[in-house]
Design a protein around this motif. Structure first.
Motif, mmCIF file in Angstrom:
data_model
loop_
_atom_site.group_PDB
_atom_site.id
_atom_site.type_symbol
_atom_site.label_atom_id
_atom_site.label_comp_id
_atom_site.label_asym_id
_atom_site.label_seq_id
_atom_site.Cartn_x
_atom_site.Cartn_y
_atom_site.Cartn_z
ATOM 1 N N LEU A 32 3.436 -6.987 41.665
ATOM 2 C CA LEU A 32 4.151 -6.373 42.721
ATOM 3 C C LEU A 32 5.033 -5.524 42.144
ATOM 4 C CD1 LEU A 32 4.020 -6.146 45.736
ATOM 5 C CD2 LEU A 32 5.670 -7.787 45.888
ATOM 6 N N ALA A 33 5.941 -6.092 41.127
ATOM 7 C CA ALA A 33 7.046 -5.486 40.484
ATOM 8 C C ALA A 33 6.463 -4.140 39.651
ATOM 9 C CB ALA A 33 7.890 -6.341 39.691
ATOM 10 N N GLU A 34 5.319 -4.162 39.142
ATOM 11 C CA GLU A 34 4.673 -3.280 38.044
ATOM 12 C C GLU A 34 3.916 -2.182 38.999
ATOM 13 O OE1 GLU A 34 2.509 -4.888 35.136
ATOM 14 O OE2 GLU A 34 3.928 -6.096 34.441
ATOM 15 N N GLY A 35 3.296 -2.754 40.003
ATOM 16 C CA GLY A 35 2.475 -1.924 40.489
ATOM 17 C C GLY A 35 2.407 -1.550 42.026
ATOM 18 N N GLY A 36 3.540 -2.280 42.606
ATOM 19 C CA GLY A 36 3.822 -2.239 44.284
ATOM 20 C C GLY A 36 2.861 -2.844 44.861
ATOM 21 N N HIS A 37 2.831 -2.947 46.281
ATOM 22 C CA HIS A 37 1.843 -3.224 47.087
ATOM 23 C C HIS A 37 0.640 -2.962 46.921
ATOM 24 C CE1 HIS A 37 -0.511 -3.727 51.071
ATOM 25 N NE2 HIS A 37 0.356 -4.878 50.918
ATOM 26 N N GLU A 38 0.470 -1.415 46.706
ATOM 27 C CA GLU A 38 -0.850 -0.834 46.521
ATOM 28 C C GLU A 38 -1.508 -1.251 45.577
ATOM 29 O OE1 GLU A 38 1.982 0.710 46.737
ATOM 30 O OE2 GLU A 38 1.868 1.513 48.643
ATOM 31 N N GLY A 39 -0.970 -1.703 44.496
ATOM 32 C CA GLY A 39 -1.661 -2.304 43.146
ATOM 33 C C GLY A 39 -1.888 -3.742 43.233
ATOM 34 N N LEU A 40 -1.540 -4.442 44.256
ATOM 35 C CA LEU A 40 -1.614 -5.908 44.299
ATOM 36 C C LEU A 40 -2.971 -6.335 44.836
ATOM 37 C CD1 LEU A 40 -0.101 -8.610 43.975
ATOM 38 C CD2 LEU A 40 0.685 -8.386 46.437
ATOM 39 N N ILE A 98 23.319 -9.060 44.600
ATOM 40 C CA ILE A 98 22.362 -7.922 45.386
ATOM 41 C C ILE A 98 22.112 -6.806 44.429
ATOM 42 C CG2 ILE A 98 22.136 -6.512 47.466
ATOM 43 C CD1 ILE A 98 23.726 -8.572 48.824
ATOM 44 N N GLN A 99 23.131 -6.268 44.090
ATOM 45 C CA GLN A 99 22.968 -4.979 43.189
ATOM 46 C C GLN A 99 22.174 -5.327 41.950
ATOM 47 O OE1 GLN A 99 25.932 -1.703 42.679
ATOM 48 N NE2 GLN A 99 26.435 -2.709 40.960
ATOM 49 N N GLN A 100 22.304 -6.459 41.351
ATOM 50 C CA GLN A 100 21.521 -6.725 40.260
ATOM 51 C C GLN A 100 19.957 -6.785 40.563
ATOM 52 O OE1 GLN A 100 22.722 -10.219 38.110
ATOM 53 N NE2 GLN A 100 21.415 -9.872 36.141
ATOM 54 N N SER A 101 19.820 -7.371 41.522
ATOM 55 C CA SER A 101 18.410 -7.684 42.113
ATOM 56 C C SER A 101 17.847 -6.278 42.436
ATOM 57 C CB SER A 101 18.299 -8.436 43.420
ATOM 58 O OG SER A 101 18.858 -7.965 44.317
ATOM 59 N N LEU A 102 18.554 -5.578 42.891
ATOM 60 C CA LEU A 102 18.059 -4.141 43.433
ATOM 61 C C LEU A 102 17.932 -3.127 42.267
ATOM 62 C CD1 LEU A 102 19.904 -3.644 46.720
ATOM 63 C CD2 LEU A 102 17.380 -4.377 46.424
ATOM 64 N N THR A 103 18.546 -3.260 41.297
ATOM 65 C CA THR A 103 18.453 -2.380 40.224
ATOM 66 C C THR A 103 17.876 -2.707 38.688
ATOM 67 O OG1 THR A 103 20.508 -3.065 39.236
ATOM 68 C CG2 THR A 103 20.642 -1.230 40.726
ATOM 69 N N ALA A 104 17.206 -4.179 39.008
ATOM 70 C CA ALA A 104 16.385 -4.673 37.875
ATOM 71 C C ALA A 104 15.077 -3.844 37.705
ATOM 72 C CB ALA A 104 16.239 -6.055 38.201
ATOM 73 N N GLN A 105 14.589 -3.424 36.444
ATOM 74 C CA GLN A 105 13.500 -2.623 36.343
ATOM 75 C C GLN A 105 12.428 -3.550 35.803
ATOM 76 O OE1 GLN A 105 13.203 0.527 37.292
ATOM 77 N NE2 GLN A 105 15.106 0.610 38.289
ATOM 78 N N PRO A 106 11.258 -3.722 36.323
ATOM 79 C CA PRO A 106 11.214 -3.272 37.592
ATOM 80 C C PRO A 106 11.824 -4.261 38.487
ATOM 81 C CG PRO A 106 9.129 -4.280 36.683
ATOM 82 C CD PRO A 106 10.251 -4.367 35.712
ATOM 83 N N PHE A 108 11.593 -6.625 41.499
ATOM 84 C CA PHE A 108 10.739 -7.207 42.473
ATOM 85 C C PHE A 108 11.469 -7.263 43.936
ATOM 86 C CE2 PHE A 108 10.007 -11.468 44.608
ATOM 87 C CZ PHE A 108 8.813 -11.262 44.805
ATOM 88 N N ALA A 109 12.722 -7.331 43.996
ATOM 89 C CA ALA A 109 13.011 -7.313 45.323
ATOM 90 C C ALA A 109 12.790 -6.015 46.105
ATOM 91 C CB ALA A 109 14.759 -7.362 45.152
ATOM 92 N N VAL A 110 12.969 -4.929 45.433
ATOM 93 C CA VAL A 110 12.725 -3.734 45.991
ATOM 94 C C VAL A 110 11.088 -3.646 46.479
ATOM 95 C CG1 VAL A 110 12.549 -1.048 45.812
ATOM 96 C CG2 VAL A 110 14.444 -2.178 45.090
ATOM 97 N N ALA A 111 10.322 -3.962 45.551
ATOM 98 C CA ALA A 111 8.850 -4.092 45.621
ATOM 99 C C ALA A 111 8.476 -4.766 46.925
ATOM 100 C CB ALA A 111 8.156 -4.394 44.393
ATOM 101 N N LEU A 112 9.096 -6.182 47.013
ATOM 102 C CA LEU A 112 8.797 -6.937 48.182
ATOM 103 C C LEU A 112 9.267 -6.289 49.571
ATOM 104 C CD1 LEU A 112 7.648 -9.730 48.579
ATOM 105 C CD2 LEU A 112 9.976 -10.670 48.445
ATOM 106 N N MET A 113 10.213 -5.627 49.496
ATOM 107 C CA MET A 113 10.809 -5.110 50.682
ATOM 108 C C MET A 113 9.679 -3.882 51.062
ATOM 109 S SD MET A 113 14.873 -4.582 50.922
ATOM 110 C CE MET A 113 14.998 -4.420 49.181
ATOM 111 N N ALA A 114 9.217 -3.219 50.180
ATOM 112 C CA ALA A 114 8.206 -2.030 50.363
ATOM 113 C C ALA A 114 6.983 -2.993 50.914
ATOM 114 C CB ALA A 114 7.892 -1.297 49.069
ATOM 115 N N ALA A 115 6.527 -3.866 50.465
ATOM 116 C CA ALA A 115 5.055 -4.474 50.785
ATOM 117 C C ALA A 115 5.316 -5.151 52.225
ATOM 118 C CB ALA A 115 5.135 -5.713 49.812
ATOM 119 N N SER A 116 6.500 -5.306 52.795
ATOM 120 C CA SER A 116 6.856 -5.967 54.156
ATOM 121 C C SER A 116 6.385 -5.206 54.957
ATOM 122 C CB SER A 116 8.172 -6.291 54.104
ATOM 123 O OG SER A 116 9.066 -5.440 54.205
#
Length: 208
Positions: A32-40, A98-106, A108-116
Motif C-alpha cells: 500500500l505504501a509503495e503502490g497505493g490502493h490501485e496497486g494493492l 502525526i507529522q512523522q507518520s504523514l511525512t515518512a517516505q513512503p 503508509f498513513a497517507v496511503a491508507l487514508m487514500a485507500a479509504s
C-alpha cells in the motif's frame, strides 16, 4: 466503488495463524505504501508475504478485508497518549507523531487514508480507529483541567483535539506542503489559546 462485507477474526489468532497474519499485514502495509490502493492485489500481497494466495483469499476474501484487518491491527497496538506534564507539551508531542507518520517516505498513513476513499469497509474501519484514538487522547484534556490549565471542566475535549491536530492534515495531506518543524507546536499553541479563551467550553446541558 463498494466492497462486499468481509469477515474478520473475532479473536486474535495464535501460533502459525498469528505468524501468517503478521506476514500478510506487513505485506499489505508495504504494498500500500509503495503502490497505493490501485496497486494493492491479493496476489501481490500473497507473493510479498510468502503465503499461498488461496490462504489469503480464504482468510481475507478480498482487498477490502485486508484493509479492514490492517486498520484493526493498528487499533491493537499498545499506544499511549503523550504525558509531558503540560497540555502544550502533550499536544505538541502528539502533533510531532502525526507529522512523522504523514511525512515518512513512503507514508503508509497517507496511503491508507487514500485507500479509504475506494473501500467502504476501510472507510468505516478507519473512522472507528480515529474516533477511538481521539477518545483515548481525551485524557490529555482531563489532566489539563486538573492542573488548572483550562478554564473549566466543561471543555469539549474532542473539539480541542481536532483543532490542535487538523492543521497537520491540512498542510501535509491537502496542501502537500513541505513539513514545517514549527507546525506541531504552533498548532498546539493556537488550540490552547482558543481553549483558554473558552472556544471549546460547553454548557453542562449541551455536553449531554
Amino acid at each position: 466503488m463498494t466492497d462486499p462485507p468481509a469477515k474478520t477474526p473475532d479473536r486474535r489468532p495464535g501460533g502459525r495463524t498469528a505468524r501468517i497474519r503478521a506476514q500478510v499485514l506487513d505485506a499489505v502495509r508495504a504494498e500500500l505504501a509503495e503502490g497505493g490502493h490501485e496497486g494493492l492485489t491479493m496476489e501481490g500481497v500473497a507473493a510479498r508475504a510468502g503465503v499461498h494466495r488461496t490462504t489469503v483469499y480464504r482468510r481475507w476474501r478480498d482487498v477490502g478485508g485486508l484493509l479492514v484487518d490492517v486498520i484493526a491491527a493498528a487499533g491493537e497496538t499498545d499506544w499511549q497518549p503523550p504525558d509531558t506534564g503540560s497540555l502544550l507539551g502533550d499536544l505538541t508531542a502528539l502533533n510531532q507523531e502525526i507529522q512523522q507518520s504523514l511525512t515518512a517516505q513512503p507514508s503508509f498513513a497517507v496511503a491508507l487514508m487514500a485507500a479509504s476513499f475506494h473501500s467502504e469497509q476501510a472507510a468505516r474501519a478507519q473512522t472507528k480507529l480515529w474516533a477511538d484514538r481521539y477518545a483515548q487522547c481525551e485524557i490529555l484534556v482531563d489532566r489539563a483541567v486538573e492542573r488548572g490549565e483550562l478554564p473549566s471542566r466543561h471543555t469539549d475535549a474532542r473539539s480541542l483535539l481536532i483543532a490542535a491536530t487538523a492543521p497537520l492534515y491540512h498542510q501535509l495531506v491537502l496542501l502537500r506542503a513541505d513539513p514545517d518543524p514549527r507546525l506541531p507546536e504552533r498548532s498546539a499553541a493556537a488550540a490552547l489559546l482558543a481553549a483558554g479563551a473558552g472556544a471549546f467550553t460547553v454548557r453542562p446541558h449541551e455536553s449531554g
